[in-house]
Design a protein around this motif. Structure first.
Motif, short mmCIF file in Angstrom:
data_model
loop_
_atom_site.label_atom_id
_atom_site.label_comp_id
_atom_site.label_asym_id
_atom_site.label_seq_id
_atom_site.Cartn_x
_atom_site.Cartn_y
_atom_site.Cartn_z
N SER A 197 0.70 -0.84 -0.04
CA SER A 197 -0.22 -0.45 -0.27
C SER A 197 0.58 1.59 0.22
O SER A 197 2.36 1.31 0.14
CB SER A 197 -0.67 0.07 1.37
OG SER A 197 -1.22 1.52 1.25
N THR A 280 -3.56 -8.04 -7.43
CA THR A 280 -3.77 -7.37 -8.31
C THR A 280 -3.57 -7.26 -9.76
O THR A 280 -4.18 -6.78 -10.79
CB THR A 280 -5.00 -5.77 -7.97
OG1 THR A 280 -3.81 -5.38 -7.56
CG2 THR A 280 -5.67 -6.57 -6.12
N SER A 359 -5.41 2.28 -10.29
CA SER A 359 -4.36 1.55 -10.10
C SER A 359 -3.37 2.38 -9.06
O SER A 359 -2.81 3.69 -9.89
CB SER A 359 -3.25 0.61 -10.49
OG SER A 359 -2.56 1.96 -11.82
N THR A 390 -3.43 -1.69 -5.53
CA THR A 390 -4.79 -1.40 -5.94
C THR A 390 -4.95 -1.41 -7.63
O THR A 390 -4.43 -0.22 -8.02
CB THR A 390 -6.21 -0.69 -5.32
OG1 THR A 390 -7.04 -0.61 -6.12
CG2 THR A 390 -5.02 0.26 -4.98
N GLY A 394 -9.03 0.76 -4.86
CA GLY A 394 -9.20 0.53 -3.46
C GLY A 394 -10.31 -1.17 -3.78
O GLY A 394 -10.57 -1.73 -2.26
N ASP A 396 -11.31 -3.39 -4.63
CA ASP A 396 -11.07 -4.70 -5.69
C ASP A 396 -9.79 -5.00 -4.21
O ASP A 396 -9.54 -6.52 -4.18
CB ASP A 396 -9.92 -4.95 -7.16
CG ASP A 396 -9.06 -4.45 -7.28
OD1 ASP A 396 -8.27 -3.08 -6.35
OD2 ASP A 396 -8.01 -4.19 -7.99
N ILE A 397 -9.75 -4.65 -3.44
CA ILE A 397 -9.29 -4.10 -1.85
C ILE A 397 -9.89 -4.91 -1.00
O ILE A 397 -9.59 -5.11 -0.29
CB ILE A 397 -7.19 -5.01 -1.98
CG1 ILE A 397 -7.42 -2.67 -1.90
CG2 ILE A 397 -6.35 -5.28 -3.07
CD1 ILE A 397 -5.81 -2.78 -1.94
N SER A 402 -13.08 3.41 -0.50
CA SER A 402 -12.98 3.93 -1.68
C SER A 402 -14.01 4.34 -2.78
O SER A 402 -15.78 3.66 -1.44
CB SER A 402 -12.29 2.49 -2.58
OG SER A 402 -13.53 1.53 -1.80
#
Length: 402
Positions: A197, A280, A359, A390, A394, A396-397, A402
């Motif tokens: 992150s 991802t 991303s 990501t 965010g 997708d995690i 997000s």
């Protein structure tokens, strides 16, 4: 009879086109060209804000291609906006020597309807990496941020026009660091923990997918060997501080001054852990630039660093931890920012925007995404810090902010 058959075929064709149009309306992105007059109307931004979609506008100025990317959730005050811009080479006479820059000038004045990403094609002579972005008179230029260049395309995040902007032709050098990170291998932990992150603003979201930035920078340098799947035990000294250029605040969900991190105390230590992953990016492999479709950048299992146990001094931050462990394990890391906090541009040569406009890097502690910049989070005993890449701001995690 022939006319009837012809009419029937036209009717069937019309119905098929209507059905296809209906399917297309569910697309999450709008792609269009910048209008001749450059103006995108307030109503278009209002619709974008309500739909929470993505709008991408392609334009050309003097043979230079550029692209604007807007995200519905980032639109704050819909208004007309002129997307025209110009790019030219300039020389700024400074005290020590003449410096070469690319000058980017926006037609839009003042605030934008919301945060936006601008990608400008500069050419292959620009090596991949981070470049300083400045404004002001040549003799007193102020650094206002950074641009990330990949395959000759510079991407910058803006929320208003304070330009014209000058983009340095010189790639930022790796930041010096006094952290020698006394890391002794003796591993615990394993590959597979989620990770990776960045220094984000109030929501912990990264990116010039958005977050608050901080002081030092380290460039993307050469590729480092990738996956460190066996954990290790590390010790982070209290002197872990990068020195480098002071940069302006990157987009953030918070404009308030964040509290300063505690002062490290070498007399007391804590046990924490760190892991880094980019799973991802594997799922979005085809979106990566060709030079990033490399398992030295994105490991085959998506794990850059397995969960690694680390001994730190009390008062150390999640950023101190990341810097020291990356140095110990030979993992490239690039950060920038201001006093509001560090912003993680890239880890292991995987950068924000590499897998698309949404991303970037985010971080979480004990399963909760950071509520402050990574350099403002003071570690506590037992903390499990994960840095995660990501590809969807965010979502997708599992970042609830997000």
């Amino acid at each position: 009879m022939k006319k009837r058959i012809t009419g029937l075929w036209f009717a069937v064709l019309f119905i098929c086109i209507a059905l296809l149009a209906g399917c297309g309306s569910k697309s999450t992105a709008v792609v269009a060209s910048v209008p001749d007059n450059g103006i995108i109307r307030k109503a278009d931004f209002q619709q974008l804000k309500q739909s929470d979609r993505i709008a991408i506008y392609h334009g050309t100025s003097g043979g230079v291609k550029y692209t604007w990317t807007f995200i519905g959730r980032d639109i704050q005050k819909p208004a007309d906006m002129n997307l025209k811009l110009s790019v030219k080479s300039v020389t700024a006479e400074q005290a020590d020597a003449a410096q070469q820059y690319q000058q980017i000038t926006f037609a839009q004045k003042g605030a934008f309807p919301g945060e936006a990403s601008v990608s400008v094609t500069l050419g292959k002579k620009w090596a991949d990496g981070s470049y300083l972005l400045c404004t002001g008179p040549p003799d007193t230029l102020q650094q206002t941020g950074t641009a990330q260049v990949v395959d000759g395309v510079a991407t910058i995040r803006f929320s208003q026009n304070k330009g014209p902007y000058l983009l340095s032709l010189n790639k930022m050098a790796p930041a010096a660091s006094s952290a020698s990170a006394n890391v002794s291998s003796g591993g615990t932990s394993s590959a597979g923990a989620s990770a990776v992150s960045s220094a984000a603003g109030a929501s912990g979201a990264a990116s010039s997918t958005g977050a608050s930035a901080g002081g030092a920078t380290s460039s993307s340098a050469d590729k480092q060997t990738a996956s460190k799947n066996s954990g290790s035990t590390a010790s982070v000294p209290s002197s872990t501080q990068n020195t480098g250029s002071t940069l302006a605040q990157a987009p953030s969900t918070s404009t308030s001054q964040e509290p300063a991190a505690a002062t490290p105390n070498a007399n007391q230590t804590l046990q924490v852990s760190l892991s880094i992953d980019c799973k991802t990016a594997l799922a979005n492999w085809n979106n990566l630039p060709i030079n990033k479709q490399d398992h030295q950048v994105v490991p085959e299992n998506g794990i850059i660093l397995g969960q690694t146990n680390v001994t730190v001094n009390t008062g150390e931050t999640a950023y101190n931890l990341l810097v020291a462990v990356c140095q110990k394990n030979g993992i490239q890391m690039d950060a920038s920012g201001t006093a509001l906090g560090k912003y993680i541009n890239g880890i292991n040569n995987l950068y924000e925007f590499d897998a698309g406009p949404l991303s970037g890097w985010e971080y979480e502690v004990n399963g909760t995404f950071g509520g402050v910049a990574v350099s403002r989070y003071t570690l506590k005993n037992g903390d499990a810090v994960q840095f995660r890449y990501t590809c969807d701001m965010g979502r997708d995690i599992g970042n609830p902010h997000s």
